[in-house]
Design a protein around this motif. Sequence first.
Motif, PDB file in Angstrom:
ATOM      1  N   GLY A 163       0.799  -1.222   0.000  1.00  0.00           N
ATOM      2  CA  GLY A 163       0.000   0.000   0.000  1.00  0.00           C
ATOM      3  C   GLY A 163       0.830   1.268   0.000  1.00  0.00           C
ATOM      4  O   GLY A 163       0.283   2.372  -0.074  1.00  0.00           O
ATOM      5  N   GLU A 164       2.149   1.137   0.098  1.00  0.00           N
ATOM      6  CA  GLU A 164       3.031   2.302   0.040  1.00  0.00           C
ATOM      7  C   GLU A 164       3.904   2.207  -1.197  1.00  0.00           C
ATOM      8  O   GLU A 164       4.235   1.115  -1.659  1.00  0.00           O
ATOM      9  N   VAL A 165       4.294   3.362  -1.722  1.00  0.00           N
ATOM     10  CA  VAL A 165       5.181   3.423  -2.878  1.00  0.00           C
ATOM     11  C   VAL A 165       6.281   4.453  -2.605  1.00  0.00           C
ATOM     12  O   VAL A 165       6.112   5.352  -1.784  1.00  0.00           O
ATOM     13  N   CYS A 166       7.377   4.302  -3.302  1.00  0.00           N
ATOM     14  CA  CYS A 166       8.526   5.188  -3.120  1.00  0.00           C
ATOM     15  C   CYS A 166       8.604   6.189  -4.266  1.00  0.00           C
ATOM     16  O   CYS A 166       8.673   5.792  -5.434  1.00  0.00           O
ATOM     17  N   PRO A 167       8.613   7.487  -3.967  1.00  0.00           N
ATOM     18  CA  PRO A 167       8.704   8.499  -5.023  1.00  0.00           C
ATOM     19  C   PRO A 167      10.111   8.559  -5.624  1.00  0.00           C
ATOM     20  O   PRO A 167      11.041   7.921  -5.137  1.00  0.00           O
ATOM     21  N   ALA A 168      10.254   9.353  -6.666  1.00  0.00           N
ATOM     22  CA  ALA A 168      11.546   9.551  -7.326  1.00  0.00           C
ATOM     23  C   ALA A 168      12.596  10.009  -6.315  1.00  0.00           C
ATOM     24  O   ALA A 168      12.297  10.771  -5.394  1.00  0.00           O
ATOM     25  N   LYS A 169      13.785   9.512  -6.479  1.00  0.00           N
ATOM     26  CA  LYS A 169      14.946   9.854  -5.652  1.00  0.00           C
ATOM     27  C   LYS A 169      14.756   9.484  -4.184  1.00  0.00           C
ATOM     28  O   LYS A 169      15.452  10.005  -3.317  1.00  0.00           O
ATOM     29  N   TRP A 170      13.829   8.576  -3.904  1.00  0.00           N
ATOM     30  CA  TRP A 170      13.582   8.138  -2.540  1.00  0.00           C
ATOM     31  C   TRP A 170      14.835   7.506  -1.957  1.00  0.00           C
ATOM     32  O   TRP A 170      15.556   6.786  -2.631  1.00  0.00           O
ATOM     33  N   GLU A 171      15.109   7.838  -0.693  1.00  0.00           N
ATOM     34  CA  GLU A 171      16.191   7.208   0.046  1.00  0.00           C
ATOM     35  C   GLU A 171      15.625   6.658   1.336  1.00  0.00           C
ATOM     36  O   GLU A 171      14.656   7.189   1.889  1.00  0.00           O
ATOM     37  N   LEU A 177       4.759   7.341  -0.239  1.00  0.00           N
ATOM     38  CA  LEU A 177       3.414   7.771  -0.607  1.00  0.00           C
ATOM     39  C   LEU A 177       2.442   6.616  -0.417  1.00  0.00           C
ATOM     40  O   LEU A 177       2.815   5.445  -0.587  1.00  0.00           O
ATOM     41  N   LYS A 178       1.199   6.959  -0.074  1.00  0.00           N
ATOM     42  CA  LYS A 178       0.118   5.976  -0.021  1.00  0.00           C
ATOM     43  C   LYS A 178      -0.894   6.393  -1.086  1.00  0.00           C
ATOM     44  O   LYS A 178      -1.653   7.336  -0.878  1.00  0.00           O
ATOM     45  N   PRO A 179      -0.837   5.725  -2.257  1.00  0.00           N
ATOM     46  CA  PRO A 179      -1.742   6.102  -3.335  1.00  0.00           C
ATOM     47  C   PRO A 179      -3.203   6.082  -2.892  1.00  0.00           C
ATOM     48  O   PRO A 179      -3.651   5.140  -2.254  1.00  0.00           O
ATOM     49  N   SER A 180      -3.894   7.168  -3.214  1.00  0.00           N
ATOM     50  CA  SER A 180      -5.319   7.282  -2.908  1.00  0.00           C
ATOM     51  C   SER A 180      -5.914   8.391  -3.763  1.00  0.00           C
ATOM     52  O   SER A 180      -5.184   9.192  -4.355  1.00  0.00           O
ATOM     53  N   LEU A 181      -7.231   8.475  -3.769  1.00  0.00           N
ATOM     54  CA  LEU A 181      -7.891   9.538  -4.515  1.00  0.00           C
ATOM     55  C   LEU A 181      -7.513  10.910  -3.977  1.00  0.00           C
ATOM     56  O   LEU A 181      -7.502  11.893  -4.710  1.00  0.00           O
ATOM     57  N   ASP A 182      -7.190  10.997  -2.692  1.00  0.00           N
ATOM     58  CA  ASP A 182      -6.820  12.263  -2.081  1.00  0.00           C
ATOM     59  C   ASP A 182      -5.538  12.846  -2.672  1.00  0.00           C
ATOM     60  O   ASP A 182      -5.316  14.056  -2.607  1.00  0.00           O
ATOM     61  N   LEU A 183      -4.657  12.002  -3.228  1.00  0.00           N
ATOM     62  CA  LEU A 183      -3.392  12.472  -3.783  1.00  0.00           C
ATOM     63  C   LEU A 183      -3.483  12.866  -5.262  1.00  0.00           C
ATOM     64  O   LEU A 183      -2.593  13.526  -5.777  1.00  0.00           O
ATOM     65  N   VAL A 184      -4.526  12.421  -5.938  1.00  0.00           N
ATOM     66  CA  VAL A 184      -4.643  12.662  -7.374  1.00  0.00           C
ATOM     67  C   VAL A 184      -4.596  14.161  -7.670  1.00  0.00           C
ATOM     68  O   VAL A 184      -5.376  14.952  -7.133  1.00  0.00           O
ATOM     69  N   GLY A 185      -3.631  14.563  -8.491  1.00  0.00           N
ATOM     70  CA  GLY A 185      -3.489  15.965  -8.893  1.00  0.00           C
ATOM     71  C   GLY A 185      -2.853  16.858  -7.866  1.00  0.00           C
ATOM     72  O   GLY A 185      -2.728  18.059  -8.069  1.00  0.00           O
ATOM     73  N   LYS A 186      -2.429  16.315  -6.725  1.00  0.00           N
ATOM     74  CA  LYS A 186      -1.859  17.141  -5.652  1.00  0.00           C
ATOM     75  C   LYS A 186      -0.355  16.944  -5.501  1.00  0.00           C
ATOM     76  O   LYS A 186       0.242  17.485  -4.584  1.00  0.00           O
ATOM     77  N   ILE A 187       0.226  16.184  -6.375  1.00  0.00           N
ATOM     78  CA  ILE A 187       1.675  15.965  -6.296  1.00  0.00           C
ATOM     79  C   ILE A 187       2.310  16.699  -7.453  1.00  0.00           C
ATOM     80  O   ILE A 187       1.876  16.623  -8.566  1.00  0.00           O
TER      81      ILE A 187
END
Length: 187
Positions: A163-171, A177-187
Amino acid sequence: MSLVGKEVLPFKAQAFQQGDFLEVTEENFKGQWSVVCFYPADFTFVCPTELEDLQAYYGELKELGVEVYSVSTDTHFTHKAWHEHSPAIGKIEYIMIGDPSQTISRNFEVLREEEGLADRGTFIIDPDGIIQAVEINADGIGRDASTLINKIKAAQYVRNNPGEVCPAKWEEGEDTLKPSLDLVGKI
């Protein structure tokens, strides 16, 4: 067609590791993380620089629970001779698989049929034998093994944290990130 998310196909091959010959199959990739690094040929130019660079990170990769395998269409005998004669290759501790039948190179879709040589392909495989990442470079472009560390840490994190994903350049230790409808268009 992408190999990401696919299980490694069956094979059986002879390999060289630190003075010994051994048999390797797709089963060796199960139960641990694996990096499989294809390269065109022994006794060449860019290849030893890549394999020596991979050896420089071998200890760190082992600490992450990763085994490393290099593969070319040469034989395990050729790997032994190269190991004994090249200062760069003489440092290698990881397993060097011979693929003279070209089965493994075909299975991973890196074989240049006309030449009988493999492309520069790097594959990260999870403990279930599933390919999680692929990088393929043109023949003249050497790879940088340091980029594997964060990719593997991200792959391990995602596997261990559904349920979690790592964004670009993640260390490691940074926010995921936890993908959800709340994140759509807000990143």
